[in-house]
Every structure is written in structure tokens, then in C-alpha cells.
Scaffold this active site. Sequence first.
Site, PDB file in Angstrom:
ATOM      1  N   ARG A   1     -11.369   2.297  24.690  1.00  0.00           N
ATOM      2  CA  ARG A   1     -11.045   0.999  24.083  1.00  0.00           C
ATOM      3  C   ARG A   1     -12.320   0.229  23.743  1.00  0.00           C
ATOM      4  O   ARG A   1     -12.417  -0.425  22.697  1.00  0.00           O
ATOM      5  CB  ARG A   1     -10.169   0.197  25.043  1.00  0.00           C
ATOM      6  CG  ARG A   1      -8.758   0.763  25.198  1.00  0.00           C
ATOM      7  CD  ARG A   1      -8.034   0.170  26.391  1.00  0.00           C
ATOM      8  NE  ARG A   1      -6.627   0.580  26.413  1.00  0.00           N
ATOM      9  CZ  ARG A   1      -5.904   0.686  27.516  1.00  0.00           C
ATOM     10  NH1 ARG A   1      -6.442   0.407  28.698  1.00  0.00           N
ATOM     11  NH2 ARG A   1      -4.642   1.051  27.457  1.00  0.00           N
TER      12      ARG A   1
ATOM     13  N   HIS B   1     -10.921   0.403  37.548  1.00  0.00           N
ATOM     14  CA  HIS B   1     -10.020   0.371  36.392  1.00  0.00           C
ATOM     15  C   HIS B   1      -9.153  -0.868  36.581  1.00  0.00           C
ATOM     16  O   HIS B   1      -8.065  -0.818  37.136  1.00  0.00           O
ATOM     17  CB  HIS B   1      -9.157   1.634  36.350  1.00  0.00           C
ATOM     18  CG  HIS B   1      -8.055   1.567  35.324  1.00  0.00           C
ATOM     19  ND1 HIS B   1      -8.286   1.367  33.986  1.00  0.00           N
ATOM     20  CD2 HIS B   1      -6.707   1.670  35.460  1.00  0.00           C
ATOM     21  CE1 HIS B   1      -7.138   1.348  33.337  1.00  0.00           C
ATOM     22  NE2 HIS B   1      -6.162   1.526  34.208  1.00  0.00           N
TER      23      HIS B   1
END
Length: 351
Positions: free
Chosen positions: A186, A210
Site C-alpha cells: 500500500r 501490522h
Amino acid sequence: MKKASSLSELGFDANGAASGFFRPVAADDGLCTPTSHRRRLTKVSVVGAGNVGMAIAQTILTRGLADEIALVDALPDKLRGETLDLQHAAAFLPRTRLVSGTDLAVTGDSDLAIVTAGPGETRLDLLQRNVALFKKIVPALAEHSPDAVLLVVSNPVDILTYVAWKLSGFPVSRVMGSGTNLDSSRFRFLLADHLDVNGQDVQAYMVGEHGDSSVAVWSTVSVAGMPVLKSLQESHGSFDEEALEGIRRAVVNSTYEVISLKGYTSWAIGYSVANLVSSILRDQRRIHPVSVLATGFHGIADDHEVFLSLPARLGRGGVLGVADMELTEEEATRLRHSAKTLWENSQLLGL
């Protein structure tokens, strides 16, 4: 009408069925060529047939990464429906055997076991529910496939990778989490879109948790060997610390945006995990930011057994090495903060 996924379930004897169509061919030793493959077949198991699990299975299937895929889920009707749906596409896909069941015995002799099971709303607040689930899943996976590589995708992925390592008894090289592999994609997408280049030509990593405390490693971002941050700051006066943090937050929040729009995430994580599967099973030695044991890296205490994402070299044996990347002092401080958050939460588990 009887429901079946094969002719044998309808009462047709499958033994020797092919002999009526094909004449045996003699091999060099004068014996008939055996019907089984001489090479070792590759088996991948996916535990959890929800949106994420099925996106992963579908992507592995279409890329031809495994000879056999085993699907496991607690809901038998949904599992059978998902399996049939994929089996019915056999004429359009690489030859792959699909098996499924609610019993983890179906995963036996897997080369790679992928765990996606568990509720998928948020991250750290899922911890206790998913730990209880992992206590049922991981020991059974380890028993049925003692030589497998274990890849955790369920959230919160970093802590659950630690849980899987403890419960499996596997060496740390054979347990990893999907970590920030997708976050980094991303990040690369946003930069590639701004610079008008292909995302594959952007070298950029998100490391650490994460989740909310992940770290964007701006100091190493490059395109064609050229440092990106310096160029952006020289050409855009708006690229200050506040802007950089805004981009990091956009990466972190992107998954929530997808969930708010379509109700769940699936395709991006499916491709991300298939990317990891390819590197592992094909022994590609590629570098991926995945959740690994980070003890001793970048000032993380030696007595803190914490899993978080760092660039790691992946191959058939799992994690073959972890890059001791150069970070600025600010980046290293943020990474240690991320590690502290994860370690404090993992200590609540009593493992």
C-alpha cells in the site's frame, strides 16, 4: 438427487478408470510408467474459509503454486460450497487437487500451513478470542504436518505469530506472520501513483507492528537507486514531518477504508499471501517484510520475545535470514515503541 463432488461418490469405481482411455507407455527400464508423479508434490493448507482464506486459496490456485490445497473450516456447508465452487472451475485452472474438511487431519503432510481463522473486525482487541482458537488449531497442525512452514494471517498477526510459535514447538525459522507485506505494498502504491511509476519499481518498507504503531522507513525509500525522500522534499515544500506522518496514517487506515466500503478486505491480502507462498515454495530467496522474531534487532531487548515485521529472506526452509537494515534514530525509536506495545500485550497471555 444425491449431491456429490466426484463420480466415485455417485457409485462409480475410480480404480483404474484411466486405463480405458490411455495405453501404458514403457519407460527406459522396460516397466510401465507409473500413474503417480515421480517428483515430490507440494501441499498447502488454508485454515479458515472466510473471505480472506478463500481469496488466498483462489490466488494460490490460479497461480499454480501448489499441487494440492486443503481447506479447513468449522462450518461444513459453507466449506463444501466453497470447495465445489473452486472444483467446478477445474477446466480453466492448473491441475490442483482440492480437499476439504472440518477436521485438521485433512492438512496432513502440508509443506505450508496458512492460518486465517478467527473474527476479522479489528486487531489487538481480538487477542483473547483468537488465542483460544489458536490453542485448538496450532498444536493439531503441528502434529499432522511436523515439517511444515507455518504462516499466520489472522489478526492481531504479530502477537498471534508469537502464539503460534509457542504452541507449535517449531523452530523460529518455520513460523512467520504476513505482517506488513501488504502494508508495504500500500505504501509503494501511494508513492508510485504520485511519482507516476510502476509500484514494482518502488523500494519502500513498512516495518514493526501490522497496525497503528507501524513504522514507515522513509530513509530507505528509493526509485531506480535514487533516494525518494530527499527529492520530494526538494521539489515539494509540503513534504514535512506532518505530511510524512499523514501518508503513514493513510497506509495504516487504508484497510479500514476498504472495510467501511465493502464490508471486508480480501483480494489484496490474497495476492500478498500468494506472493509469500511463491517465495517460500519456489525457494526464491526474495525479501519480504514479514513478522519474525525481532529480539536483539535495533535495540529491542534480548529478553523480549516479540514478533514484528522486518525485511526477511524467504525460501523453502521458511525464514532464511533477517536484514539488519539501517534506520535513522527516529525510525529505530519508533520501532522499539512498536515492539514495546506488542511485547506488553503478549505478556498478558501467560504462554
